[in-house]
Design a protein around this motif. Structure first.
Motif, PDB file in Angstrom:
ATOM      1  N   PRO A 121      17.899  48.162 -14.172  1.00  0.00           N
ATOM      2  CA  PRO A 121      18.923  47.226 -13.663  1.00  0.00           C
ATOM      3  C   PRO A 121      18.323  45.965 -13.054  1.00  0.00           C
ATOM      4  N   ILE A 122      17.184  46.111 -12.398  1.00  0.00           N
ATOM      5  CA  ILE A 122      16.544  44.950 -11.777  1.00  0.00           C
ATOM      6  C   ILE A 122      16.034  43.986 -12.837  1.00  0.00           C
ATOM      7  N   VAL A 123      15.379  44.523 -13.854  1.00  0.00           N
ATOM      8  CA  VAL A 123      14.832  43.684 -14.917  1.00  0.00           C
ATOM      9  C   VAL A 123      15.951  42.931 -15.635  1.00  0.00           C
ATOM     10  N   THR A 124      17.014  43.636 -15.963  1.00  0.00           N
ATOM     11  CA  THR A 124      18.113  42.992 -16.694  1.00  0.00           C
ATOM     12  C   THR A 124      18.815  41.942 -15.837  1.00  0.00           C
ATOM     13  N   LEU A 125      18.954  42.209 -14.547  1.00  0.00           N
ATOM     14  CA  LEU A 125      19.564  41.216 -13.661  1.00  0.00           C
ATOM     15  C   LEU A 125      18.680  39.986 -13.549  1.00  0.00           C
ATOM     16  N   VAL A 126      17.370  40.184 -13.429  1.00  0.00           N
ATOM     17  CA  VAL A 126      16.443  39.056 -13.337  1.00  0.00           C
ATOM     18  C   VAL A 126      16.518  38.188 -14.590  1.00  0.00           C
ATOM     19  N   ILE A 127      16.635  38.817 -15.749  1.00  0.00           N
ATOM     20  CA  ILE A 127      16.745  38.059 -16.994  1.00  0.00           C
ATOM     21  C   ILE A 127      17.989  37.178 -16.960  1.00  0.00           C
ATOM     22  N   SER A 128      19.105  37.727 -16.494  1.00  0.00           N
ATOM     23  CA  SER A 128      20.342  36.947 -16.395  1.00  0.00           C
ATOM     24  C   SER A 128      20.164  35.756 -15.461  1.00  0.00           C
ATOM     25  N   LEU A 129      19.570  35.999 -14.301  1.00  0.00           N
ATOM     26  CA  LEU A 129      19.404  34.929 -13.318  1.00  0.00           C
ATOM     27  C   LEU A 129      18.426  33.870 -13.805  1.00  0.00           C
ATOM     28  N   ILE A 130      17.389  34.279 -14.534  1.00  0.00           N
ATOM     29  CA  ILE A 130      16.437  33.309 -15.081  1.00  0.00           C
ATOM     30  C   ILE A 130      17.122  32.404 -16.101  1.00  0.00           C
ATOM     31  N   LEU A 131      17.917  33.003 -16.987  1.00  0.00           N
ATOM     32  CA  LEU A 131      18.640  32.206 -17.982  1.00  0.00           C
ATOM     33  C   LEU A 131      19.608  31.242 -17.300  1.00  0.00           C
ATOM     34  N   ALA A 132      20.313  31.735 -16.274  1.00  0.00           N
ATOM     35  CA  ALA A 132      21.258  30.868 -15.562  1.00  0.00           C
ATOM     36  C   ALA A 132      20.530  29.711 -14.881  1.00  0.00           C
ATOM     37  N   ALA A 133      19.392  30.010 -14.239  1.00  0.00           N
ATOM     38  CA  ALA A 133      18.629  28.965 -13.560  1.00  0.00           C
ATOM     39  C   ALA A 133      18.069  27.947 -14.549  1.00  0.00           C
ATOM     40  N   PHE A 134      17.578  28.437 -15.675  1.00  0.00           N
ATOM     41  CA  PHE A 134      17.027  27.522 -16.681  1.00  0.00           C
ATOM     42  C   PHE A 134      18.095  26.591 -17.240  1.00  0.00           C
ATOM     43  N   LEU A 135      19.223  27.168 -17.629  1.00  0.00           N
ATOM     44  CA  LEU A 135      20.286  26.353 -18.209  1.00  0.00           C
ATOM     45  C   LEU A 135      20.896  25.406 -17.189  1.00  0.00           C
ATOM     46  N   GLY A 136      20.794  25.758 -15.899  1.00  0.00           N
ATOM     47  CA  GLY A 136      21.330  24.889 -14.864  1.00  0.00           C
ATOM     48  C   GLY A 136      20.585  23.586 -14.706  1.00  0.00           C
ATOM     49  N   GLN A 137      19.317  23.530 -15.138  1.00  0.00           N
ATOM     50  CA  GLN A 137      18.545  22.298 -14.975  1.00  0.00           C
ATOM     51  C   GLN A 137      18.438  21.501 -16.276  1.00  0.00           C
ATOM     52  N   THR A 138      19.374  21.759 -17.196  1.00  0.00           N
ATOM     53  CA  THR A 138      19.331  21.068 -18.492  1.00  0.00           C
ATOM     54  C   THR A 138      20.360  19.940 -18.562  1.00  0.00           C
ATOM     55  N   ALA A 139      20.535  19.237 -17.444  1.00  0.00           N
ATOM     56  CA  ALA A 139      21.557  18.186 -17.416  1.00  0.00           C
ATOM     57  C   ALA A 139      21.095  16.892 -18.077  1.00  0.00           C
ATOM     58  N   GLY A 140      19.796  16.673 -18.177  1.00  0.00           N
ATOM     59  CA  GLY A 140      19.285  15.429 -18.730  1.00  0.00           C
ATOM     60  C   GLY A 140      19.613  15.258 -20.203  1.00  0.00           C
ATOM     61  N   TYR A 141      19.596  13.998 -20.637  1.00  0.00           N
ATOM     62  CA  TYR A 141      19.912  13.690 -22.036  1.00  0.00           C
ATOM     63  C   TYR A 141      18.898  14.314 -22.991  1.00  0.00           C
ATOM     64  N   GLN A 142      17.684  14.553 -22.485  1.00  0.00           N
ATOM     65  CA  GLN A 142      16.666  15.126 -23.359  1.00  0.00           C
ATOM     66  C   GLN A 142      16.936  16.584 -23.694  1.00  0.00           C
ATOM     67  N   TRP A 143      17.810  17.223 -22.906  1.00  0.00           N
ATOM     68  CA  TRP A 143      18.125  18.627 -23.166  1.00  0.00           C
ATOM     69  C   TRP A 143      19.282  18.707 -24.160  1.00  0.00           C
ATOM     70  N   ARG A 144      18.915  18.549 -25.402  1.00  0.00           N
ATOM     71  CA  ARG A 144      19.895  18.604 -26.479  1.00  0.00           C
ATOM     72  C   ARG A 144      19.260  19.276 -27.685  1.00  0.00           C
ATOM     73  N   ILE A 145      20.092  19.961 -28.431  1.00  0.00           N
ATOM     74  CA  ILE A 145      19.650  20.603 -29.678  1.00  0.00           C
ATOM     75  C   ILE A 145      20.512  20.018 -30.788  1.00  0.00           C
ATOM     76  N   GLY A 146      19.893  19.169 -31.604  1.00  0.00           N
ATOM     77  CA  GLY A 146      20.672  18.452 -32.606  1.00  0.00           C
ATOM     78  C   GLY A 146      21.609  17.476 -31.923  1.00  0.00           C
ATOM     79  N   GLU A 147      22.894  17.640 -32.157  1.00  0.00           N
ATOM     80  CA  GLU A 147      23.902  16.769 -31.558  1.00  0.00           C
ATOM     81  C   GLU A 147      24.555  17.372 -30.320  1.00  0.00           C
ATOM     82  N   VAL A 148      24.092  18.552 -29.916  1.00  0.00           N
ATOM     83  CA  VAL A 148      24.759  19.283 -28.834  1.00  0.00           C
ATOM     84  C   VAL A 148      23.937  19.191 -27.555  1.00  0.00           C
TER      85      VAL A 148
END
Length: 334
Positions: A121-148
């Motif tokens: 449970p700890i490992v799986t929760l950490v994975i969720s929080l890491i993904l959330a933290a990573f995606l939270g700092q992708t506000a810049g224009y450079q954080w795009r995949i193709g047109e998205v």
């Protein structure tokens, strides 16, 4: 040929699906949208019930697969916007494949490394929080995949909805589609739990060492079950972004990670029907409290979690559980 040993709750679940479908026929677009938001969580809850209730593996990371699939669908479908139907199906397929691949990688590390059960449970929760933290700092224009654009904490918006044979599924049509997908998810769990594979999962839950001594590959059982539950969570994530056309990192946050555990615990983690009903009821309760401005929705859900975890350990709870098992066993035998 797979031989299934159906239980009483499997027969009782059919009228529940019929009642939901009948409601969908008469629902207006607003009610259909609200109920779709309840029902698309059922695959994720059923996946956790399969993993926790039958294989004995608790995961707080179902929202990681939920969110990853949502983002993956948004990226793939957003870059294939010229053909809406093609974008919907390829986006959904790619999103589910990515969730299953992540589950395989995590499962290989966790289960084949013989990590202690309390660490999962700890490992799986950490994975969720890491993904959330990573995606939270992708506000810049450079954080795009193709047109998205990933969008940071503002989230990804403008995600294409579900298109079936050139028809955009909205309102009641999308509700019917969500019900259909939820029924398929339930059938997958019925096949997994009422077959020899389900017997092996239950044996694994009760005594992993003894199950392995009888010749079962418990690492394969744990990893395969983890992958199935991840696929079901990813399915909910795809339906979510098709419904709302957006997703934010908060969908993988700590509060969201606890919700599937509460739904499954309240419904009875080894009861598929109970999980379906509790998921619908608790999502409806949360919506009603939130829409009324009540800030105690999560507190109430937490209290329910504590209650359902404590009652089965009492003398009355054990007596009721034994009586229910005898009743359902006699019904199945009859």
């Amino acid at each position: 040929m797979i031989r299934l040993r159906l239980k009483v709750e499997d027969y009782l679940t059919v009228p529940v699906w019929i009642a939901i479908a009948v409601f969908a026929v008469f629902a207006n677009d607003y009610s259909a949208s609200i109920w779709a938001s309840y029902i698309f969580n059922i695959p994720m809850a059923l996946g956790l019930a399969l993993l926790w209730g039958f294989a004995g593996v608790l995961s707080f990371g179902q929202v990681a697969f939920f969110g990853l699939s949502g983002y993956a669908y948004g990226v793939i479908a957003g870059n294939l916007g010229e053909s809406a139907a093609l974008a919907s199906w390829i986006g959904a397929g790619g999103a589910l494949a990515l969730s299953v691949a992540l589950a395989l990688a995590v499962g290989w590390f966790v289960f084949y490394s013989r990590v202690e059960a309390w660490i999962v449970p700890i490992v799986t929760l950490v994975i969720s929080l890491i993904l959330a933290a990573f995606l939270g700092q992708t506000a810049g224009y450079q954080w795009r995949i193709g047109e998205v654009h990933l969008g940071g904490y503002n989230g990804m918006t403008g995600i294409p909805g579900m298109n079936l044979f050139g028809i955009d599924l909205q309102g009641r049509l999308f509700l019917f589609f969500v019900i259909f997908v939820a029924v398929l998810a339930w059938l997958v769990c019925v096949i997994c739990t009422r077959s020899r594979y389900g017997d092996s999962l239950i044996a694994l839950r009760e005594d992993a060492v003894r199950t392995e001594l009888f010749g079962h590959d418990i690492r394969f059982l744990q990893t395969s079950c983890f992958m199935i539950s991840a696929a079901l969570a990813g399915l909910s994530g795809v339906l979510y972004v098709q419904w709302g056309s957006y997703i934010t990192p908060d969908s993988m946050g700590l509060l969201q990670a606890t919700l599937p555990v509460i739904w499954v615990a309240v419904g009875g983690r080894s009861s598929l029907l109970g999980v379906i009903l509790s998921t619908l009821a608790l999502n409806a309760l949360t919506y009603q409290l939130s829409s009324a401005g009540n800030q105690y929705a999560f507190v109430i859900l937490g209290v329910l979690l504590v209650v359902v975890m404590v009652i089965p350990t009492t003398r009355a709870g054990k007596a009721l559980s034994a009586k229910w098992r005898r009743l359902t066993h006699n019904f199945s035998e009859g």
